[in-house]
Enzyme design. Structure first.
Site, PDB file in Angstrom:
ATOM      1  N   ASP A   1       0.856  -1.176   0.000  1.00 65.15           N
ATOM      2  CA  ASP A   1       0.000   0.000   0.000  1.00 65.15           C
ATOM      3  C   ASP A   1       0.899   1.234   0.000  1.00 65.15           C
ATOM      4  O   ASP A   1       2.108   1.142   0.192  1.00 65.15           O
ATOM      5  CB  ASP A   1      -0.941  -0.004   1.208  1.00 65.15           C
ATOM      6  CG  ASP A   1      -2.297   0.645   0.902  1.00 65.15           C
ATOM      7  OD1 ASP A   1      -2.304   1.671   0.184  1.00 65.15           O
ATOM      8  OD2 ASP A   1      -3.316   0.136   1.378  1.00 65.15           O
TER       9      ASP A   1
ATOM     10  N   CYS B   1      -6.434  -5.460  -4.357  1.00 70.93           N
ATOM     11  CA  CYS B   1      -7.580  -4.610  -4.004  1.00 70.93           C
ATOM     12  C   CYS B   1      -7.342  -3.127  -4.278  1.00 70.93           C
ATOM     13  O   CYS B   1      -8.282  -2.330  -4.200  1.00 70.93           O
ATOM     14  CB  CYS B   1      -7.923  -4.778  -2.521  1.00 70.93           C
ATOM     15  SG  CYS B   1      -8.391  -6.445  -2.037  1.00 70.93           S
TER      16      CYS B   1
ATOM     17  N   TYR C   1     -13.795   4.902 -13.970  1.00 69.35           N
ATOM     18  CA  TYR C   1     -13.878   3.779 -13.037  1.00 69.35           C
ATOM     19  C   TYR C   1     -14.526   2.577 -13.715  1.00 69.35           C
ATOM     20  O   TYR C   1     -14.002   1.455 -13.667  1.00 69.35           O
ATOM     21  CB  TYR C   1     -14.687   4.194 -11.811  1.00 69.35           C
ATOM     22  CG  TYR C   1     -14.775   3.138 -10.735  1.00 69.35           C
ATOM     23  CD1 TYR C   1     -13.687   2.862  -9.917  1.00 69.35           C
ATOM     24  CD2 TYR C   1     -15.947   2.416 -10.533  1.00 69.35           C
ATOM     25  CE1 TYR C   1     -13.758   1.890  -8.926  1.00 69.35           C
ATOM     26  CE2 TYR C   1     -16.032   1.448  -9.542  1.00 69.35           C
ATOM     27  CZ  TYR C   1     -14.944   1.185  -8.748  1.00 69.35           C
ATOM     28  OH  TYR C   1     -15.015   0.217  -7.773  1.00 69.35           O
TER      29      TYR C   1
ATOM     30  N   LYS D   1     -12.689  -1.010 -14.610  1.00 74.57           N
ATOM     31  CA  LYS D   1     -13.170  -2.252 -14.019  1.00 74.57           C
ATOM     32  C   LYS D   1     -13.658  -3.228 -15.083  1.00 74.57           C
ATOM     33  O   LYS D   1     -13.496  -4.452 -14.944  1.00 74.57           O
ATOM     34  CB  LYS D   1     -14.272  -1.961 -13.000  1.00 74.57           C
ATOM     35  CG  LYS D   1     -13.784  -1.181 -11.773  1.00 74.57           C
ATOM     36  CD  LYS D   1     -12.693  -1.924 -11.017  1.00 74.57           C
ATOM     37  CE  LYS D   1     -12.290  -1.220  -9.726  1.00 74.57           C
ATOM     38  NZ  LYS D   1     -11.278  -1.976  -8.952  1.00 74.57           N
TER      39      LYS D   1
END
Length: 254
Positions: free
Chosen positions: A36, A85, A160, A164
């Site tokens: 991260d 993620c 977005y 995706k």
């Protein structure tokens, strides 16, 4: 797949879906590397999760950062699981309110993080996995994060939804690409989940979002995502599939 003595990487593991997944992987016996941003809470999350968690600060769009995280994981044990993620959204319309073209720079930034970042992480993790000795006929499993927006993107979600949808399209191709190497690839497409990204919304709006989910009529819980991720890792017949995790919601235009 038994993760005991193996390592796993969770990107975006400092919060939300990633944090819940990192916790479940530690519980399953894996040594988990949380990749991260340096500014994230990754270090404190790793400390909370105990000796089997390690923080690797980095950006998933930077190949050197991803390579370093993969190297860290491989040093802890054979890398057998990836749960990716990391990602974000931004509001970009095709035309702005004055009828001018939408912000192409903002569009590119989101696509670079969500889609190019996914490919970067997947390719580096898979490169390490193929070095593993097969266990029960497989070397590793990679789980990507798509979204119901891949099919039902709402107004303003242009970058977005496009990114995706790209992940959904990548999933089967990547699974076929890596099949000969005995590495699986699946994606999870969450609906509306109660993650820190919703904290900026008031309780009334969160309740309205929850009411739009047919059943159960509530927001998803990060641990439900994590449990599905572990089920995919465990079930070697799951490959090349994108699984909606959404309580049967179908998003409205706005």
């Amino acid at each position: 797949m038994d993760l005991t003595s193996a390592s796993a990487i969770v990107t975006g593991g400092a919060s939300g879906l990633g944090r819940a997944t990192a916790a479940r992987l530690v519980e399953a016996g894996a040594r988990v590397v949380i990749l991260d941003l340096p500014s994230s809470a990754g270090a404190s999350v790793a400390e909370e999760l105990g000796d089997h968690a390690t923080f690797a600060p980095g950006d998933v769009t930077v190949a050197a950062d991803v390579a370093a995280a993969v190297e860290t994981a491989a040093a802890l044990g054979p890398l057998r699981a990836l749960v990716h993620c990391a990602g974000r959204g931004a509001t970009v319309r095709v035309l702005d309110r004055e009828g001018r073209p939408g912000d192409a720079g903002a569009f590119e930034e989101v696509v670079r993080l969500n889609l190019v970042g996914t490919y970067t992480v997947l390719s580096h993790a898979a490169s390490a996995m193929v070095q593993n000795e097969p266990v029960d006929g497989e070397r590793g499993a990679c789980i990507l994060t798509a979204s119901v927006a891949a099919w039902e993107g709402q107004i303003g979600q242009t970058p977005y939804a496009a990114s995706k949808a790209g992940i959904v399209g990548m999933t089967l191709v990547a699974a076929r690409d890596l099949a000969a190497k005995q590495v699986r690839v699946c994606s999870i497409a969450p609906g509306i989940f109660d993650t820190p990204i919703l904290d900026r919304l008031g309780d009334d709006l969160k309740a309205k979002l929850a009411a739009g989910v047919p059943h159960p009529a509530r927001l998803g819980e990060p641990d439900e995502f994590a449990r599905l991720a572990l089920a995919i890792i465990d079930n070697s017949m799951l490959n090349g599939e994108t699984i909606r995790l959404d309580g049967a919601i179908r998003m409205a235009p706005r």
